[in-house]
Every structure is written in structure tokens, then in C-alpha cells.
Design an enzyme around this catalytic site. Structure first.
Site, PDB file in Angstrom:
ATOM      1  N   ARG A   1       2.753  -0.321  10.992  1.00  0.00           N
ATOM      2  CA  ARG A   1       3.774  -0.321  12.045  1.00  0.00           C
ATOM      3  C   ARG A   1       4.037  -1.659  12.720  1.00  0.00           C
ATOM      4  O   ARG A   1       5.200  -1.937  13.048  1.00  0.00           O
ATOM      5  CB  ARG A   1       3.417   0.767  13.079  1.00  0.00           C
TER       6      ARG A   1
ATOM      7  N   ASP B   1      -3.239   4.409  -1.851  1.00  0.00           N
ATOM      8  CA  ASP B   1      -4.119   4.892  -0.771  1.00  0.00           C
ATOM      9  C   ASP B   1      -3.963   6.404  -0.621  1.00  0.00           C
ATOM     10  O   ASP B   1      -3.277   6.878   0.281  1.00  0.00           O
ATOM     11  CB  ASP B   1      -3.733   4.144   0.516  1.00  0.00           C
TER      12      ASP B   1
ATOM     13  N   ASP C   1     -12.413  15.658  -3.166  1.00  0.00           N
ATOM     14  CA  ASP C   1     -12.385  16.949  -3.849  1.00  0.00           C
ATOM     15  C   ASP C   1     -13.668  17.061  -4.665  1.00  0.00           C
ATOM     16  O   ASP C   1     -14.563  16.212  -4.529  1.00  0.00           O
ATOM     17  CB  ASP C   1     -11.124  17.013  -4.749  1.00  0.00           C
TER      18      ASP C   1
ATOM     19  N   LYS D   1       0.858  -1.187   0.000  1.00  0.00           N
ATOM     20  CA  LYS D   1       0.000   0.000   0.000  1.00  0.00           C
ATOM     21  C   LYS D   1       0.892   1.233   0.000  1.00  0.00           C
ATOM     22  O   LYS D   1       1.775   1.381   0.865  1.00  0.00           O
ATOM     23  CB  LYS D   1      -0.897   0.003   1.244  1.00  0.00           C
TER      24      LYS D   1
ATOM     25  N   THR E   1     -10.170   4.691  10.989  1.00  0.00           N
ATOM     26  CA  THR E   1     -10.035   3.860  12.200  1.00  0.00           C
ATOM     27  C   THR E   1      -9.400   4.642  13.349  1.00  0.00           C
ATOM     28  O   THR E   1      -9.388   4.188  14.479  1.00  0.00           O
ATOM     29  CB  THR E   1      -9.223   2.578  11.905  1.00  0.00           C
TER      30      THR E   1
ATOM     31  N   LYS F   1      -6.773   8.486  -0.739  1.00  0.00           N
ATOM     32  CA  LYS F   1      -8.015   8.985  -0.108  1.00  0.00           C
ATOM     33  C   LYS F   1      -8.482  10.306  -0.736  1.00  0.00           C
ATOM     34  O   LYS F   1      -8.624  11.326  -0.061  1.00  0.00           O
ATOM     35  CB  LYS F   1      -7.815   9.173   1.396  1.00  0.00           C
TER      36      LYS F   1
HETATM   37  O1  C5P Z   1       0.758   1.461  11.123  1.00  0.00           O
HETATM   38  P1  C5P Z   1      -0.701   1.043  10.943  1.00  0.00           P
HETATM   39  O2  C5P Z   1      -0.852  -0.470  10.902  1.00  0.00           O
HETATM   40  O3  C5P Z   1      -1.604   1.700  11.931  1.00  0.00           O
HETATM   41  O4  C5P Z   1      -1.047   1.573   9.486  1.00  0.00           O
HETATM   42  C1  C5P Z   1      -2.351   1.605   9.002  1.00  0.00           C
HETATM   43  C2  C5P Z   1      -2.325   2.130   7.606  1.00  0.00           C
HETATM   44  O5  C5P Z   1      -3.665   2.125   7.120  1.00  0.00           O
HETATM   45  C3  C5P Z   1      -1.813   3.558   7.463  1.00  0.00           C
HETATM   46  O6  C5P Z   1      -1.111   3.628   6.229  1.00  0.00           O
HETATM   47  C4  C5P Z   1      -3.064   4.398   7.382  1.00  0.00           C
HETATM   48  O7  C5P Z   1      -2.895   5.542   6.568  1.00  0.00           O
HETATM   49  C5  C5P Z   1      -4.025   3.433   6.707  1.00  0.00           C
HETATM   50  N1  C5P Z   1      -5.447   3.672   6.961  1.00  0.00           N
HETATM   51  C6  C5P Z   1      -5.993   3.695   8.224  1.00  0.00           C
HETATM   52  N2  C5P Z   1      -7.320   3.927   8.414  1.00  0.00           N
HETATM   53  C7  C5P Z   1      -8.115   4.127   7.363  1.00  0.00           C
HETATM   54  C8  C5P Z   1      -7.587   4.108   6.071  1.00  0.00           C
HETATM   55  C9  C5P Z   1      -6.235   3.859   5.914  1.00  0.00           C
HETATM   56  O8  C5P Z   1      -5.283   3.463   9.190  1.00  0.00           O
HETATM   57  N3  C5P Z   1      -9.425   4.292   7.546  1.00  0.00           N
END
Ligand code: C5P
Length: 227
Positions: free
Chosen positions: A200, A58, A63, A32, A116, A60
């Protein structure tokens, strides 16, 4: 199961992203590419990752309808297999994006429902996520980004084939960081999530390959349990 695992390449530059993709090439099906990396490394990096893996771009988009539709066209021309927009952009915007995506049948277009990281109480988030998922389906999108805790309700409302892509994945006592509605990989699979986005917990693990494999094993165990 590794083809349902997406690694969020939340890294600062092309060299680090390519090194990470190479290190985990055999353990992960999708990479991603989000805002930070795309702003730094751009379409050339996307093309480089696409040579070996599927890419979820990703960005998002949120606009006016015409601008979003043109951005979706650019994503389609790049050849990514998935990209996304904000459901909060409204029906006209989602419809314009879905129409633009039709020219690229191998690209799935999904909508972000409720981030989230949003501190909204879980019950309110679920209601809002289902409402936005229904609007996304109505506009012609293929699925949504949502938390694991909303997958069942969204599938019930929008149908089993409507994709759910779930970030906020944590296991084994990992820090939630800024995520609010987290769940472990096995629970995500048991709830019916189609793709799991992990950043992460793998990127910052002392042994990244082991962390990726552990996530896949938890997914496999849940799939066996549900079979
Ligand atoms: O590090 P972590 O596992 O929290 O990463 C989650 C990834 O998912 C990040 O790249 C974040 O931008 C993406 N994301 C998110 N919540 C969303 C959409 C995308 O955490 N609703």
C-alpha cells in the site's frame, strides 16, 4: 537495491496488475503475486509478469504434506523465483515442500513465521519467529518471511545466508493499516533484511514512481551508512 524491493501486486484483476507492473517496471525488481490477484487472474498473469520480472508467488500454502508438495511442484513448473508456505504447517509438511522444491533449483522456498499483522507482543513474536525459522531451516527451506524486528535474531540463529523477506514496511508517517510490527526501508536494510515487501505505501501513493524511488533511496542510504 531495486532488486531487493518487491512490490505486492495486491490488485483485483489482470489488467490493473499488468498496468501497475508496466508503470513501475524500471523501479522495482520483483513483483509479489498474492492470494487476491492469483485467485482472480491465475497462472496466465504469473507467466505474463515473468516475461519481464522476477515473481514471488505468495500463496502461503498450509495443508497436508502431500498437497503442499504438489502445489510447490506446480509453482516450480510455472517458473516463479520464490514461493512460500506456513511454518505453522509443521516439520513433515515443510520437509515435503522442501523436497518438492529441489526439482526447481532457481526457486527459493521460504516459510511464513508469524504474520506481521499478528497482535502477539513483540518479544513473544520474536521468540516464536526464531523458533519457526530454525524449524524451517532444519526442514531444508531457503529462508523466511518475518518482520524487520526479527531479522537480526533469525540471522544469528540460522546463519547469514538464510533469507529474510520482510513485509510491514512503512516510512514518512504512512498509515500502518493492519500491520503491527512495521519498520522503514532504511532500518530494514540496516538490520540485514534481504528483500523488502511493499504494498500500500506504493500502490496508494499519489505518485507511485516517486514512492518506489524514495523506498530505494532510503535503502541505498542505509546500505552506504553501514558500508
Ligand atoms: O500493503 P502492505 O505493504 O502492508 O502489504 C504487505 C504485503 O505483504 C501483503 O501482500 C501481505 O499479504 C504480505 N505479507 C504480510 N505479512 C506476512 C506475509 C506477507 O504482510 N507475514
Amino acid at each position: 537495491m531495486k532488486n531487493r524491493l518487491m512490490l505486492a501486486l495486491d490488485l483485483p484483476d489482470r489488467d490493473k496488475a499488468e498496468a501497475m507492473a508496466k508503470e513501475l517496471a524500471g523501479d522495482i525488481g520483483w513483483f509479489k503475486i498474492g492470494l487476491r490477484l492469483f485467485v482472480a487472474a491465475g497462472p496466465e498473469l504469473v507467466k505474463s509478469i515473468l516475461q519481464t520480472h522476477r515473481v514471488f508467488l505468495d500463496l502461503k500454502f498450509h495443508d497436508i504434506p502431500n498437497t503442499v508438495a504438489e502445489a510447490i511442484g506446480s509453482a516450480g513448473q510455472l517458473g516463479v523465483q520464490m514461493t512460500n508456505i506456513h511454518a505453522a504447517g509443521g516439520h513433515e509438511m515443510m520437509r515435503a515442500a522442501a523436497d518438492a522444491a529441489k526439482s526447481f533449483p532457481r526457486m527459493q522456498l521460504i516459510a511464513v513465521t508469524v504474520l506481521t499483522s499478528d497482535p502477539m507482543p513483540p518479544e513473544q513474536a520474536r521468540v516464536e519467529a526464531v523458533r519457526r525459522a530454525e524449524a524451517a531451516r532444519e526442514a531444508g527451506l531457503h529462508g523466511v518471511v518475518c518482520s524487520v524486528h526479527e531479522v537480526e535474531a533469525i540471522k544469528a540463529a540460522c546463519g547469514h545466508d538464510f533469507l529474510t523477506v520482510t513485509p510491514g514496511i512503512r516510512w514518512g508517517g504512512q498509515s500502518a493499516n493492519d500491520q503491527q510490527r512495521i519498520a522503514d526501508p532504511g532500518y530494514a536494510i540496516s538490520q540485514g533484511a534481504d528483500y523488502l515487501v511493499v504494498g500500500r505505501p506504493i500502490l496508494q501513493a499519489p505518485d507511485r514512481k516517486a514512492a518506489a524511488r524514495e523506498a530505494v533511496e532510503l535503502m541505498q542510504a542505509a546500505a552506504r551508512g553501514g558500508a
